[in-house]
Design a protein around this motif. Structure first.
Motif, PDB file in Angstrom:
ATOM      1  N   LEU A   5     -10.626  10.011   8.672  1.00 37.89           N
ATOM      2  CA  LEU A   5      -9.738  10.006   9.828  1.00 37.89           C
ATOM      3  C   LEU A   5     -10.339  10.878  10.922  1.00 37.89           C
ATOM      4  O   LEU A   5     -10.610  12.058  10.703  1.00 37.89           O
ATOM      5  N   GLY A  45      -4.763  18.618  13.706  1.00 35.41           N
ATOM      6  CA  GLY A  45      -3.503  18.310  14.369  1.00 35.41           C
ATOM      7  C   GLY A  45      -3.597  16.949  15.021  1.00 35.41           C
ATOM      8  O   GLY A  45      -4.697  16.430  15.246  1.00 35.41           O
ATOM      9  N   PHE A  46      -2.458  16.366  15.307  1.00 41.29           N
ATOM     10  CA  PHE A  46      -2.453  15.044  15.929  1.00 41.29           C
ATOM     11  C   PHE A  46      -1.224  14.911  16.793  1.00 41.29           C
ATOM     12  O   PHE A  46      -0.303  15.731  16.729  1.00 41.29           O
ATOM     13  N   LEU A  54     -10.120   5.335  12.154  1.00 33.11           N
ATOM     14  CA  LEU A  54     -10.107   5.457  10.693  1.00 33.11           C
ATOM     15  C   LEU A  54     -11.247   4.605  10.157  1.00 33.11           C
ATOM     16  O   LEU A  54     -11.233   3.376  10.288  1.00 33.11           O
ATOM     17  N   LYS A  70     -10.898   1.157  12.007  1.00 28.30           N
ATOM     18  CA  LYS A  70      -9.609   0.710  12.531  1.00 28.30           C
ATOM     19  C   LYS A  70      -9.051   1.821  13.426  1.00 28.30           C
ATOM     20  O   LYS A  70      -9.197   2.999  13.125  1.00 28.30           O
ATOM     21  N   VAL A  72      -5.803   3.674  14.402  1.00 26.14           N
ATOM     22  CA  VAL A  72      -4.478   3.827  13.807  1.00 26.14           C
ATOM     23  C   VAL A  72      -3.691   4.910  14.544  1.00 26.14           C
ATOM     24  O   VAL A  72      -4.266   5.807  15.163  1.00 26.14           O
ATOM     25  N   GLN A  73      -2.379   4.761  14.480  1.00 27.35           N
ATOM     26  CA  GLN A  73      -1.492   5.815  14.962  1.00 27.35           C
ATOM     27  C   GLN A  73      -0.778   6.417  13.770  1.00 27.35           C
ATOM     28  O   GLN A  73      -0.427   5.708  12.816  1.00 27.35           O
ATOM     29  N   ILE A  74      -0.554   7.707  13.822  1.00 28.61           N
ATOM     30  CA  ILE A  74       0.102   8.403  12.719  1.00 28.61           C
ATOM     31  C   ILE A  74       1.599   8.429  13.004  1.00 28.61           C
ATOM     32  O   ILE A  74       2.053   9.013  13.985  1.00 28.61           O
ATOM     33  N   GLU A  75       2.340   7.759  12.129  1.00 28.21           N
ATOM     34  CA  GLU A  75       3.779   7.617  12.313  1.00 28.21           C
ATOM     35  C   GLU A  75       4.521   8.672  11.509  1.00 28.21           C
ATOM     36  O   GLU A  75       4.076   9.079  10.431  1.00 28.21           O
ATOM     37  N   SER A  76       5.659   9.076  12.038  1.00 25.06           N
ATOM     38  CA  SER A  76       6.487  10.017  11.303  1.00 25.06           C
ATOM     39  C   SER A  76       7.093   9.335  10.086  1.00 25.06           C
ATOM     40  O   SER A  76       7.691   8.269  10.212  1.00 25.06           O
ATOM     41  N   PRO A  77       6.986   9.943   8.903  1.00 23.46           N
ATOM     42  CA  PRO A  77       7.627   9.342   7.724  1.00 23.46           C
ATOM     43  C   PRO A  77       9.142   9.388   7.847  1.00 23.46           C
ATOM     44  O   PRO A  77       9.848   8.671   7.168  1.00 23.46           O
TER      45      PRO A  77
ATOM     46  N   LEU B   3      -0.360  -1.936  10.406  1.00 20.22           N
ATOM     47  CA  LEU B   3      -1.227  -1.602  11.534  1.00 20.22           C
ATOM     48  C   LEU B   3      -2.315  -2.645  11.734  1.00 20.22           C
ATOM     49  O   LEU B   3      -2.815  -2.827  12.817  1.00 20.22           O
ATOM     50  N   VAL B  23      -0.043   4.863   8.035  1.00 15.68           N
ATOM     51  CA  VAL B  23      -0.600   6.220   8.146  1.00 15.68           C
ATOM     52  C   VAL B  23       0.568   7.097   8.575  1.00 15.68           C
ATOM     53  O   VAL B  23       1.062   6.972   9.703  1.00 15.68           O
ATOM     54  N   LEU B  24       1.021   7.940   7.678  1.00 19.06           N
ATOM     55  CA  LEU B  24       2.235   8.710   7.914  1.00 19.06           C
ATOM     56  C   LEU B  24       1.946  10.204   7.914  1.00 19.06           C
ATOM     57  O   LEU B  24       1.165  10.703   7.108  1.00 19.06           O
ATOM     58  N   GLY B  25       2.618  10.917   8.790  1.00 16.90           N
ATOM     59  CA  GLY B  25       2.492  12.365   8.800  1.00 16.90           C
ATOM     60  C   GLY B  25       3.338  12.967   9.901  1.00 16.90           C
ATOM     61  O   GLY B  25       3.706  12.273  10.846  1.00 16.90           O
ATOM     62  N   PRO B  26       3.658  14.222   9.827  1.00 15.51           N
ATOM     63  CA  PRO B  26       3.396  15.088   8.669  1.00 15.51           C
ATOM     64  C   PRO B  26       4.389  14.819   7.545  1.00 15.51           C
ATOM     65  O   PRO B  26       5.577  14.646   7.795  1.00 15.51           O
ATOM     66  N   ILE B  27       3.882  14.799   6.319  1.00 16.81           N
ATOM     67  CA  ILE B  27       4.724  14.598   5.146  1.00 16.81           C
ATOM     68  C   ILE B  27       5.362  15.940   4.780  1.00 16.81           C
ATOM     69  O   ILE B  27       4.652  16.932   4.630  1.00 16.81           O
ATOM     70  N   PRO B  35      -1.053  19.847   8.692  1.00 22.27           N
ATOM     71  CA  PRO B  35      -0.151  18.754   8.314  1.00 22.27           C
ATOM     72  C   PRO B  35      -0.704  17.925   7.157  1.00 22.27           C
ATOM     73  O   PRO B  35      -1.913  17.760   7.019  1.00 22.27           O
TER      74      PRO B  35
END
Lengths: 184, 51
Positions: A5, A45-46, A54, A70, A72-77, B3, B23-27, B35
């Protein structure tokens, strides 16, 4: 198989963040199967709504190597899964009694709270079984970096009971008592 | 959230056998060191994959 990443790491090191997936010749990733792994991004950090590269690398069964990138965007869980236990009734208001049945599960979810999250207690320890706790966002999707605020219980016997959740300070604060009616 | 979708079954490097599911975060829970991010990948059809 691994994935790198491409986000910036604080400090002098420029080591990429590499996610290793447990895929081996004796444990291949078969068609339509998924695999996941987690990594703590030490010094990383992001931001939301920013795309990061990625790089996915591995070998096919034939031995052919592949590597491609690829964005990618990091989504909130927290947005992805607002219900901690899908299909299980969630109670958030201690003014409304919980109606359930013996051997059924129900969950109580409260807003995130500082310190170490919520603790819980009930007088009759044989009435309920705590199956699991989770740390989840609040109703407004605010983050919860503190501790458990969602509790999954199973009712064990008929009767009227009470479960109290509290912030485990001295003395305990923010007491929330839920009345629970368990039918056959 | 999907994605990227599979681009078709193939054993060549010109196509992409892996789909990025999320792609998930922060967990949670919060980690002061940095994170935690979770990546989930999916193997596209007819592409048995080894390390």
């Amino acid at each position: 198989m691994k994935a790198s990443l491409g986000i910036i790491r604080a400090g002098p090191s420029s080591t990429p963040f590499i996610f290793n997936f447990e895929v081996t010749p004796s444990n291949p990733l078969l068609s339509d199967k998924t695999i996941g792994t987690q990594l703590t991004l030490i010094g990383g950090g992001f931001s939301d709504n920013v795309s990061y590269p990625l790089i996915i690398e591995g070998n096919l069964e034939s031995g052919t190597e592949y590597s491609y990138t690829k964005q990618v965007q990091i989504e909130s869980p927290l947005v992805q899964n607002p219900d901690p236990w899908p299909g299980v009734s969630v109670y958030r208001d201690s003014n409304s009694p919980i109606m359930t049945r013996v051997n059924e599960t129900f969950s109580i979810m409260l807003p995130p709270t500082p310190l170490f999250g919520w603790g819980w207690q009930n007088i009759d320890l044989s009435a309920f079984s705590l199956l699991e706790t989770k740390t989840v966002p609040g109703s407004g999707n605010e983050p919860n970096p503190f501790g458990p605020n969602a509790f999954l219980f199973k009712a064990l016997k008929i009767g009227t009971f009470q479960i109290t959740l509290y912030v485990p300070s001295k003395p305990p604060q923010q007491l929330e008592s839920f009345d629970i009616v368990v039918n056959l | 959230m999907i994605l990227a979708a599979c681009t078709g079954a193939s054993s060549t490097t010109s196509q992409q056998p892996i789909e990025v599911v999320s792609v998930l975060g922060p967990i949670p829970p919060f980690n002061p060191g940095g994170p935690v991010v979770e990546i989930t990948l999916k193997m596209c059809p007819a592409n048995p994959l080894f390390l």
